[in-house]
Each structure stands twice: as C-alpha cells, then as structure tokens.
Design an enzyme around this catalytic site. Sequence first.
Site, PDB file in Angstrom:
ATOM      1  N   ASP A 123       0.818  -1.230   0.000  1.00 29.18           N
ATOM      2  CA  ASP A 123       0.000   0.000   0.000  1.00 29.18           C
ATOM      3  C   ASP A 123       0.843   1.267   0.000  1.00 29.18           C
ATOM      4  O   ASP A 123       0.457   2.276   0.588  1.00 29.18           O
ATOM      5  CB  ASP A 123      -0.967   0.031   1.208  1.00 29.18           C
ATOM      6  CG  ASP A 123      -1.784  -1.242   1.300  1.00 29.18           C
ATOM      7  OD1 ASP A 123      -2.258  -1.702   0.255  1.00 29.18           O
ATOM      8  OD2 ASP A 123      -1.919  -1.786   2.417  1.00 29.18           O
ATOM      9  N   LYS A 173       2.048   2.237  -5.121  1.00 34.63           N
ATOM     10  CA  LYS A 173       2.747   1.757  -6.332  1.00 34.63           C
ATOM     11  C   LYS A 173       1.947   2.041  -7.587  1.00 34.63           C
ATOM     12  O   LYS A 173       2.501   2.342  -8.631  1.00 34.63           O
ATOM     13  CB  LYS A 173       2.989   0.238  -6.238  1.00 34.63           C
ATOM     14  CG  LYS A 173       4.001  -0.160  -5.188  1.00 34.63           C
ATOM     15  CD  LYS A 173       4.195  -1.655  -5.148  1.00 34.63           C
ATOM     16  CE  LYS A 173       3.015  -2.393  -4.575  1.00 34.63           C
ATOM     17  NZ  LYS A 173       2.748  -2.150  -3.151  1.00 34.63           N
ATOM     18  N   GLY A 174       0.612   1.923  -7.477  1.00 31.38           N
ATOM     19  CA  GLY A 174      -0.250   2.076  -8.656  1.00 31.38           C
ATOM     20  C   GLY A 174       0.000   3.386  -9.363  1.00 31.38           C
ATOM     21  O   GLY A 174       0.168   3.422 -10.577  1.00 31.38           O
ATOM     22  N   GLY A 205      -4.403  -4.306  -4.458  1.00 36.33           N
ATOM     23  CA  GLY A 205      -5.428  -3.383  -4.933  1.00 36.33           C
ATOM     24  C   GLY A 205      -4.749  -2.070  -5.232  1.00 36.33           C
ATOM     25  O   GLY A 205      -4.207  -1.435  -4.342  1.00 36.33           O
ATOM     26  N   HIS A 206      -4.667  -1.714  -6.493  1.00 36.97           N
ATOM     27  CA  HIS A 206      -4.004  -0.467  -6.861  1.00 36.97           C
ATOM     28  C   HIS A 206      -5.047   0.583  -7.223  1.00 36.97           C
ATOM     29  O   HIS A 206      -5.842   0.371  -8.130  1.00 36.97           O
ATOM     30  CB  HIS A 206      -3.051  -0.704  -8.041  1.00 36.97           C
ATOM     31  CG  HIS A 206      -1.853  -1.514  -7.652  1.00 36.97           C
ATOM     32  ND1 HIS A 206      -0.974  -2.031  -8.557  1.00 36.97           N
ATOM     33  CD2 HIS A 206      -1.397  -1.874  -6.444  1.00 36.97           C
ATOM     34  CE1 HIS A 206      -0.027  -2.688  -7.912  1.00 36.97           C
ATOM     35  NE2 HIS A 206      -0.259  -2.608  -6.629  1.00 36.97           N
ATOM     36  N   THR A 207      -5.026   1.673  -6.483  1.00 35.67           N
ATOM     37  CA  THR A 207      -5.993   2.740  -6.746  1.00 35.67           C
ATOM     38  C   THR A 207      -5.350   3.785  -7.641  1.00 35.67           C
ATOM     39  O   THR A 207      -4.252   4.261  -7.365  1.00 35.67           O
ATOM     40  CB  THR A 207      -6.404   3.413  -5.417  1.00 35.67           C
ATOM     41  OG1 THR A 207      -6.791   2.378  -4.517  1.00 35.67           O
ATOM     42  CG2 THR A 207      -7.548   4.377  -5.603  1.00 35.67           C
ATOM     43  N   ARG A 239       2.803 -29.307  -5.856  1.00 34.57           N
ATOM     44  CA  ARG A 239       2.649 -29.891  -7.207  1.00 34.57           C
ATOM     45  C   ARG A 239       1.264 -30.490  -7.450  1.00 34.57           C
ATOM     46  O   ARG A 239       1.106 -31.428  -8.212  1.00 34.57           O
ATOM     47  CB  ARG A 239       3.770 -30.923  -7.488  1.00 34.57           C
ATOM     48  CG  ARG A 239       5.117 -30.253  -7.585  1.00 34.57           C
ATOM     49  CD  ARG A 239       6.242 -31.200  -7.443  1.00 34.57           C
ATOM     50  NE  ARG A 239       6.323 -31.732  -6.085  1.00 34.57           N
ATOM     51  CZ  ARG A 239       7.305 -32.494  -5.644  1.00 34.57           C
ATOM     52  NH1 ARG A 239       8.290 -32.803  -6.449  1.00 34.57           N
ATOM     53  NH2 ARG A 239       7.309 -32.932  -4.402  1.00 34.57           N
ATOM     54  N   GLN A 277       2.113  -5.933  -3.202  1.00 36.16           N
ATOM     55  CA  GLN A 277       2.467  -6.019  -1.773  1.00 36.16           C
ATOM     56  C   GLN A 277       3.789  -5.266  -1.506  1.00 36.16           C
ATOM     57  O   GLN A 277       4.128  -4.381  -2.262  1.00 36.16           O
ATOM     58  CB  GLN A 277       2.559  -7.475  -1.293  1.00 36.16           C
ATOM     59  CG  GLN A 277       1.211  -8.168  -1.190  1.00 36.16           C
ATOM     60  CD  GLN A 277       0.722  -8.737  -2.502  1.00 36.16           C
ATOM     61  OE1 GLN A 277       1.462  -9.409  -3.184  1.00 36.16           O
ATOM     62  NE2 GLN A 277      -0.517  -8.484  -2.837  1.00 36.16           N
ATOM     63  N   THR A 279       2.772 -12.436   3.178  1.00 36.49           N
ATOM     64  CA  THR A 279       1.968 -13.058   2.137  1.00 36.49           C
ATOM     65  C   THR A 279       2.716 -14.304   1.655  1.00 36.49           C
ATOM     66  O   THR A 279       3.790 -14.622   2.156  1.00 36.49           O
ATOM     67  CB  THR A 279       1.646 -12.053   1.002  1.00 36.49           C
ATOM     68  OG1 THR A 279       0.664 -12.626   0.136  1.00 36.49           O
ATOM     69  CG2 THR A 279       2.888 -11.661   0.207  1.00 36.49           C
ATOM     70  N   ARG A 284     -10.329  -2.658   4.984  1.00 39.78           N
ATOM     71  CA  ARG A 284      -9.919  -2.632   6.389  1.00 39.78           C
ATOM     72  C   ARG A 284      -9.107  -1.369   6.693  1.00 39.78           C
ATOM     73  O   ARG A 284      -8.301  -0.939   5.858  1.00 39.78           O
ATOM     74  CB  ARG A 284      -9.020  -3.838   6.709  1.00 39.78           C
ATOM     75  CG  ARG A 284      -9.756  -5.152   6.736  1.00 39.78           C
ATOM     76  CD  ARG A 284      -8.810  -6.296   7.060  1.00 39.78           C
ATOM     77  NE  ARG A 284      -7.865  -6.558   5.979  1.00 39.78           N
ATOM     78  CZ  ARG A 284      -6.917  -7.488   6.031  1.00 39.78           C
ATOM     79  NH1 ARG A 284      -6.778  -8.229   7.112  1.00 39.78           N
ATOM     80  NH2 ARG A 284      -6.106  -7.682   5.006  1.00 39.78           N
TER      81      ARG A 284
HETATM   82  P1  IMP Z   1      -2.669 -12.765   1.987  1.00 40.27           P
HETATM   83  O1  IMP Z   1      -1.716 -12.231   0.970  1.00 40.27           O
HETATM   84  O2  IMP Z   1      -4.120 -12.513   1.640  1.00 40.27           O
HETATM   85  O3  IMP Z   1      -2.403 -14.193   2.327  1.00 40.27           O
HETATM   86  O4  IMP Z   1      -2.448 -11.942   3.355  1.00 40.27           O
HETATM   87  C1  IMP Z   1      -1.256 -12.057   4.125  1.00 40.27           C
HETATM   88  C2  IMP Z   1      -0.862 -10.719   4.743  1.00 40.27           C
HETATM   89  O5  IMP Z   1      -0.451  -9.833   3.713  1.00 40.27           O
HETATM   90  C3  IMP Z   1      -2.013 -10.016   5.470  1.00 40.27           C
HETATM   91  O6  IMP Z   1      -1.463  -9.298   6.567  1.00 40.27           O
HETATM   92  C4  IMP Z   1      -2.524  -9.038   4.445  1.00 40.27           C
HETATM   93  O7  IMP Z   1      -3.167  -7.929   5.031  1.00 40.27           O
HETATM   94  C5  IMP Z   1      -1.235  -8.635   3.750  1.00 40.27           C
HETATM   95  N1  IMP Z   1      -1.440  -8.195   2.372  1.00 40.27           N
HETATM   96  C6  IMP Z   1      -1.686  -8.961   1.288  1.00 40.27           C
HETATM   97  N2  IMP Z   1      -1.794  -8.203   0.188  1.00 40.27           N
HETATM   98  C7  IMP Z   1      -1.582  -6.938   0.572  1.00 40.27           C
HETATM   99  C8  IMP Z   1      -1.532  -5.696  -0.139  1.00 40.27           C
HETATM  100  O8  IMP Z   1      -1.672  -5.603  -1.359  1.00 40.27           O
HETATM  101  N3  IMP Z   1      -1.281  -4.605   0.623  1.00 40.27           N
HETATM  102  C9  IMP Z   1      -1.064  -4.658   1.955  1.00 40.27           C
HETATM  103  N4  IMP Z   1      -1.100  -5.793   2.662  1.00 40.27           N
HETATM  104  C10 IMP Z   1      -1.353  -6.923   1.969  1.00 40.27           C
END
Ligand code: IMP
Length: 430
Positions: free
Chosen positions: A13, A16-17, A40-42, A144, A225, A240, A304
Amino acid sequence: MSCVVVVGTQWGDEGKGKVVDLLTRQADVVVRFQGGNNAGHTLVVGKDKFILHLIPSGILHTSKKCLIGNGVVVDLEVLQQEILALQERGIAVSPKNLGLSERAQLILPFHKHLDLAREAQKGKASIGTTGRGIGPCYEDKVARIGIRVVDLLDPEVFAERLKTNLIEKNFIFENFLKVPPIDPQAVINTYGPLTEFIRPYVTNVSLRIEEALSENKNILFEGAQGTHLDIDHGTYPYVTSSNPVAGSVCHGSGVGPTRIQSVVGIVKAYTTRVGGGPFPTELTDEIGLALREKGGEYGATTGRPRRCGWLDAVVLRDSARLNGLTQLAVTKLDVLTGQKKIKICTGYSFNNQTLTSMPARLKTLEACRPVYEEWEGWSEPIEGIRKRANLPQAAQKYLNRLEELVRVPIGIISVGADREETLFPDNPFS
Ligand code: IMP
C-alpha cells in the site's frame, strides 16, 4: 531497451499504482510477476478513480501491452469482472493489450474457502489475510497439485485434477475445519464459460517479453504487496505467500536477471500495515488516526483500516539491500503537511543494543523499541509544487535525511493523488 522493476519497500500500500501508471508512459509493456487479487491499486485520473486487483495498472494507457506472469495466482472470476468493468468504462481491453500466462496458477473456490476457514479457526492468532485464497493456492503450486491456466484449457485435465485435489481438501473441510465441502461439479459448471472467455488471452509471457526486448521495447515490472510481506524476507509468518522482492521478477515472469537495469522502491512518507504482525513504529494515538484519515488509509481490497506509524529507516535499509534499489519514489508526502513534528526511526533498541536491520526472530522484533530522530514539520500545502527545491525547507530536510539513511537517491516525489501532482526529476528508463 530497458527493464525497470517497481517494488514496495514497506508492508504494501505504498502507492505503487500511481508510480507504475506514471512510468508506464515510458514503457511499452507492463508485467505483473507475483501475488494475486490480494493487491489493490488505486489510480486517480482526473475525476475518475480505478481500483485494479489483477490487471497491471498500465491498462489505462491503451497503446501499452499488459502481461500477467506465471508467478501470479489468478482468480479468473475476478479477472473477468475486472476486464468487463474496464470495458464498460470505455477502456479497451482485449487480447491485443492483455496477456495471461499459460503457466499461472489458478485460485479456485476451495482456496478461498480454505483461507477463510483457517483464519476463522485461528481466531486471535490469525494472520489477517485478505481471504482471497492466496496462501492455499501457492501451497498447492509448491505441493505440485496446483491447477494452471493451461490445465483449464483442457476440460478433461481440469476435471481430473480438480476432483483429485478436492478429495484431500474436502476431507480437511469436513473433518478438521468443520465447514461444508466443495462440490467439484459446481466448480466445473462455473469454469466452463469462464474458460472460453479467458482462452484468447492465454499466452507464453516469457516469450512475449523476449520478443519485446528484441524489438528494443521498454518493459516495466509491477510489484504487488511490499518487501516486508515477502515469504522469505518479511516478518514471517505475518507475510503473504509470494516474493514481492525484485528478484522474483525473474522466476515470476520468465526473464533473466541480466536483463534488468533499475529497481525503483516505493516509499510512503510514513508507514502503514494492514493485517496482523509486528510494526515497530505504529502510532496508536491521535497522530496515527490523523494519518489514517488524511491519507485515506483503508484497504483498496478489503476496506480494512490500515495501521499507521512513522517512517522506519530500518525497514527501508533492508529493502534497499534486498531489492538492490537504484532509486526511491516517495509517495503521499502531502499527508504529513500540518504535523508540527515528524519522527524517523533510525534503529531499534533491544536489550541495550541498537539494531540496524530487522531481526528474524519474531519475539525479538516484538520487543524492539524504535529509536527516533525528530524533525520539524511544515504547514504550507505542497500539492501545487513541481520542483523539489520549491518544497518547504522542512520537507526538503526530511527527504534529504531519508536519502542519507537509506543511501538510495529519490527519483520521484508524489505530493497528491492526481497524476499531475508529482515531482519527477529522474526517469529510471533513461
Ligand atoms: P494474503 O496475501 O491474503 O495471504 O495476506 C497475508 C498478509 O499480507 C495479510 O497481513 C494481508 O493484510 C497482507 N497483504 C496482502 N496483500 C496486501 C496488499 O496488497 N497490501 C497490503 N497488505 C497486503
């Protein structure tokens, strides 16, 4: 011909977008190489706001080609919705400007079901995932037993792999997680029409990149991410399931490391984190709340509220090393306007020592206390400024100190959400 990689340096967050969208002007091809629709890129273009989860942000420039690499985990239902939504808003999306790797792994309904059921079972110890099935899909890939885009194109292979996979998954659903099983036939019924929708987009992304390079085209690799959510280098297990670091471009898209010229690290002018896990500079007071409100710090994917805190140079120095950053792009500097004092964390205090890089041991990290420097803030609005030298003195000092601590020059500074609200002294493609 140039290959530029854009990565997040914090916990995602970082904005980057917008930077990818700006750099896309110089690029011919934009490639995603890891993650999935957890991102999610805004993007704000004039009065229009676009939120993209899977399709590279470059799609808004119709002459550019966008590719989704093999390292991305793809929920085809989301991809279809995204394509249709863009088309409805008049953005041309077709196999001419969008390609999907035949080797990408599919996120299927049972991955989401597993992600959500596990998080619910963990209760307070949950990771706080986005619930999009990201982790379970990457698990299947490594075990696999995953199902790739190319498998979907052959209905017999798809049905067989799906049924085999669901024997084990349904056993876990019913007997361990105590949630209803998934009916393979229902998945097959949904995926039949989806397959035909997606078939024309399927391609060999590595070959498409090679072709573009041989035609002297510029390629932009768009990370999702952030570095500290990396499965290997992040704050494990609060991470992640992919590798958001720059090295992952190679295996996630099929390009060799010698092809990459520069790596741009996106740094939000303060720090945010969404979901669980350690966050040494977190502010749980009114300053944290003010940053959240002013910065609109609510997840683009899940809505969130994001946890907010001061800039952390330990996080950034680690990112500079892990990604081999060649320049920084600082975003949301305007959000700090109005803060009387601004802090930067330069190290962590632990057991009478000062740590200057992230400890691997979670308990150590949780016990670390940030060591801060305090800087003067500024109150003048900066959205209209287009030269670094015209920024308020205090803002310039803050940026200079950031460069000094991270030892990487700043090439781009964003002072507002709009494309135009950017200081762009250093073009990584040149
Ligand atoms: P997952 O990628 O859905 O498995 O989430 C694992 C962790 O990475 C959680 O704390 C999410 O909130 C965080 N996370 C996953 N994608 C993003 C993102 O694009 N931005 C910020 N946090 C992310």
